[in-house]
Design a protein around this motif. Structure first.
Motif, PDB file in Angstrom:
ATOM      1  N   GLY A 192       0.809  -1.206   0.000  1.00  0.00           N
ATOM      2  CA  GLY A 192       0.000   0.000   0.000  1.00  0.00           C
ATOM      3  C   GLY A 192       0.844   1.258   0.000  1.00  0.00           C
ATOM      4  O   GLY A 192       1.993   1.262   0.433  1.00  0.00           O
ATOM      5  N   ASP A 193       0.247   2.344  -0.505  1.00  0.00           N
ATOM      6  CA  ASP A 193       0.889   3.646  -0.620  1.00  0.00           C
ATOM      7  C   ASP A 193       0.556   4.477   0.618  1.00  0.00           C
ATOM      8  O   ASP A 193      -0.615   4.624   0.985  1.00  0.00           O
ATOM      9  CB  ASP A 193       0.358   4.340  -1.883  1.00  0.00           C
ATOM     10  N   GLY A 194       1.577   5.043   1.254  1.00  0.00           N
ATOM     11  CA  GLY A 194       1.369   5.841   2.445  1.00  0.00           C
ATOM     12  C   GLY A 194       0.529   7.084   2.228  1.00  0.00           C
ATOM     13  O   GLY A 194       0.006   7.665   3.191  1.00  0.00           O
ATOM     14  N   MET A 195       0.386   7.521   0.967  1.00  0.00           N
ATOM     15  CA  MET A 195      -0.436   8.695   0.684  1.00  0.00           C
ATOM     16  C   MET A 195      -1.884   8.329   0.359  1.00  0.00           C
ATOM     17  O   MET A 195      -2.728   9.200   0.188  1.00  0.00           O
ATOM     18  CB  MET A 195       0.171   9.493  -0.481  1.00  0.00           C
ATOM     19  N   LYS A 196      -2.159   7.030   0.287  1.00  0.00           N
ATOM     20  CA  LYS A 196      -3.529   6.568   0.026  1.00  0.00           C
ATOM     21  C   LYS A 196      -3.654   5.159   0.605  1.00  0.00           C
ATOM     22  O   LYS A 196      -3.675   4.168  -0.105  1.00  0.00           O
ATOM     23  CB  LYS A 196      -3.834   6.575  -1.475  1.00  0.00           C
ATOM     24  N   LEU A 197      -3.769   5.082   1.916  1.00  0.00           N
ATOM     25  CA  LEU A 197      -3.728   3.793   2.594  1.00  0.00           C
ATOM     26  C   LEU A 197      -4.968   2.951   2.280  1.00  0.00           C
ATOM     27  O   LEU A 197      -6.085   3.478   2.253  1.00  0.00           O
ATOM     28  CB  LEU A 197      -3.617   4.004   4.105  1.00  0.00           C
ATOM     29  N   PRO A 198      -4.770   1.654   2.073  1.00  0.00           N
ATOM     30  CA  PRO A 198      -5.885   0.770   1.705  1.00  0.00           C
ATOM     31  C   PRO A 198      -6.652   0.246   2.922  1.00  0.00           C
ATOM     32  O   PRO A 198      -6.922  -0.954   3.035  1.00  0.00           O
ATOM     33  CB  PRO A 198      -5.169  -0.368   0.968  1.00  0.00           C
ATOM     34  N   PHE A 199      -6.978   1.145   3.847  1.00  0.00           N
ATOM     35  CA  PHE A 199      -7.701   0.767   5.061  1.00  0.00           C
ATOM     36  C   PHE A 199      -8.821   1.768   5.315  1.00  0.00           C
ATOM     37  O   PHE A 199      -8.728   2.941   4.934  1.00  0.00           O
ATOM     38  CB  PHE A 199      -6.759   0.729   6.274  1.00  0.00           C
ATOM     39  N   ALA A 200      -9.861   1.306   5.991  1.00  0.00           N
ATOM     40  CA  ALA A 200     -11.007   2.157   6.295  1.00  0.00           C
ATOM     41  C   ALA A 200     -10.670   3.155   7.405  1.00  0.00           C
ATOM     42  O   ALA A 200      -9.710   2.971   8.172  1.00  0.00           O
ATOM     43  CB  ALA A 200     -12.195   1.292   6.716  1.00  0.00           C
ATOM     44  N   ASP A 201     -11.475   4.203   7.499  1.00  0.00           N
ATOM     45  CA  ASP A 201     -11.329   5.183   8.567  1.00  0.00           C
ATOM     46  C   ASP A 201     -11.436   4.499   9.945  1.00  0.00           C
ATOM     47  O   ASP A 201     -12.206   3.541  10.110  1.00  0.00           O
ATOM     48  CB  ASP A 201     -12.425   6.242   8.490  1.00  0.00           C
ATOM     49  N   ASN A 202     -10.690   5.011  10.907  1.00  0.00           N
ATOM     50  CA  ASN A 202     -10.833   4.608  12.310  1.00  0.00           C
ATOM     51  C   ASN A 202     -10.681   3.096  12.521  1.00  0.00           C
ATOM     52  O   ASN A 202     -11.427   2.486  13.283  1.00  0.00           O
ATOM     53  CB  ASN A 202     -12.189   5.074  12.855  1.00  0.00           C
ATOM     54  N   THR A 203      -9.687   2.511  11.868  1.00  0.00           N
ATOM     55  CA  THR A 203      -9.472   1.064  11.942  1.00  0.00           C
ATOM     56  C   THR A 203      -8.535   0.661  13.074  1.00  0.00           C
ATOM     57  O   THR A 203      -8.773  -0.331  13.767  1.00  0.00           O
ATOM     58  CB  THR A 203      -8.899   0.542  10.609  1.00  0.00           C
ATOM     59  N   PHE A 204      -7.461   1.429  13.284  1.00  0.00           N
ATOM     60  CA  PHE A 204      -6.367   0.976  14.143  1.00  0.00           C
ATOM     61  C   PHE A 204      -6.331   1.705  15.488  1.00  0.00           C
ATOM     62  O   PHE A 204      -6.650   2.886  15.589  1.00  0.00           O
ATOM     63  CB  PHE A 204      -5.025   1.165  13.428  1.00  0.00           C
ATOM     64  N   ASP A 205      -5.902   0.972  16.509  1.00  0.00           N
ATOM     65  CA  ASP A 205      -5.672   1.568  17.823  1.00  0.00           C
ATOM     66  C   ASP A 205      -4.360   2.343  17.857  1.00  0.00           C
ATOM     67  O   ASP A 205      -4.202   3.277  18.645  1.00  0.00           O
ATOM     68  CB  ASP A 205      -5.627   0.471  18.893  1.00  0.00           C
ATOM     69  N   ALA A 206      -3.426   1.949  17.019  1.00  0.00           N
ATOM     70  CA  ALA A 206      -2.123   2.614  16.969  1.00  0.00           C
ATOM     71  C   ALA A 206      -1.537   2.443  15.578  1.00  0.00           C
ATOM     72  O   ALA A 206      -1.831   1.469  14.875  1.00  0.00           O
ATOM     73  CB  ALA A 206      -1.179   2.036  18.018  1.00  0.00           C
ATOM     74  N   VAL A 207      -0.701   3.401  15.201  1.00  0.00           N
ATOM     75  CA  VAL A 207      -0.006   3.328  13.914  1.00  0.00           C
ATOM     76  C   VAL A 207       1.428   3.795  14.135  1.00  0.00           C
ATOM     77  O   VAL A 207       1.685   4.689  14.952  1.00  0.00           O
ATOM     78  CB  VAL A 207      -0.722   4.177  12.836  1.00  0.00           C
ATOM     79  N   THR A 208       2.343   3.162  13.440  1.00  0.00           N
ATOM     80  CA  THR A 208       3.751   3.538  13.569  1.00  0.00           C
ATOM     81  C   THR A 208       4.433   3.470  12.212  1.00  0.00           C
ATOM     82  O   THR A 208       4.011   2.731  11.315  1.00  0.00           O
ATOM     83  CB  THR A 208       4.469   2.615  14.579  1.00  0.00           C
ATOM     84  N   ILE A 209       5.466   4.262  12.079  1.00  0.00           N
ATOM     85  CA  ILE A 209       6.292   4.239  10.875  1.00  0.00           C
ATOM     86  C   ILE A 209       7.736   4.472  11.305  1.00  0.00           C
ATOM     87  O   ILE A 209       8.026   5.394  12.062  1.00  0.00           O
ATOM     88  CB  ILE A 209       5.822   5.287   9.840  1.00  0.00           C
TER      89      ILE A 209
END
Length: 230
Positions: free
Chosen positions: A99-116
């Protein structure tokens, strides 16, 4: 070697990382003098993950960072726009998504945390990337950004700059499958915002309360923030 082009387009960066996947992990360990393992552990600890939480590890590469995050018991997915990097980490038993970081293939409000980790510099519009990470994170969710930064001791900063310029490229030539990628790495580190500038960028792109902890005298800064509840 010629000076690296810092205005690389997403396809160019993806191709560059496709070419380094096979030796990526060992190269990073050599170039960081083994500090990469410590940095991954501290990122996991900073997120304070709980079993059952959903975590996005963006720019995960070979998923070595995702594997570390999974030690918490959280459900962690590796996402990267380089299929070659994801393929190089095929043996790691975590979910992987291209997936592209400028257009993530995930729905809104999916994750409890995100890291890069060490990938924000490689997103063509990194502020758009921060907004996308906020979009897919639940209100009140956490962000951790581990990224190369500016050493906090001037004399050490001078030594570090010399390392990036003079030593890193020839070392990479010995251990990496694509030394040019590490010329780009050194150039992009020097051009990257400092700790305070990055915190300000995080706060104006969907997050609040951004702060940071310097690691290895500021070679790396671990920024953290939360998504507003409203």
């Amino acid at each position: 070697m010629s000076k690296a082009d810092l205005d690389k387009k997403p396809f160019d960066v993806a191709q560059m990382f496709d070419a380094v996947g096979a030796k990526y992990d060992i190269t990073n360990t050599v170039l960081s003098f083994g500090q990469d393992r410590i940095w991954r552990k501290r990122t996991r600890e900073r997120l304070d993950l709980k079993p059952g939480e959903k975590v996005l590890d963006l720019a995960a590469g070979t998923a070595v960072s995702t594997e570390e995050l999974s030690k918490s018991g959280a459900w962690c997915v590796a996402c990267d726009f380089s299929r070659g990097m994801l393929a190089a980490g095929a043996a790691r038993d975590v979910p992987k998504v291209a997936g592209d970081g400028m257009k993530l293939p995930f729905a809104d409000n999916t994750f409890d945390a995100v890291t890069i980790s060490y990938g924000l510099r490689n997103i063509h519009d990194f502020e758009l990337g921060l907004r996308e990470m906020a979009r897919v994170t639940k209100p009140g969710g956490r962000l951790a950004v581990a990224e190369f930064s500016k050493p906090i001791i001037p004399v050490f900063g001078t030594v570090y700059k010399e390392y990036l310029t003079r030593l890193l490229p020839p070392i990479a030539k010995l251990v990496s499958s694509n030394p040019e990628a590490y010329v780009y790495l050194a150039e992009s580190i020097r051009a990257w915002p400092d700790q305070e500038e990055l915190a300000a960028a995080i706060n104006r792109n969907g997050w609040e309360g951004a702060g940071w902890k310097n690691m290895t005298l500021g070679i790396v800064a671990l920024h953290s923030a939360t998504k507003p509840l409203h």
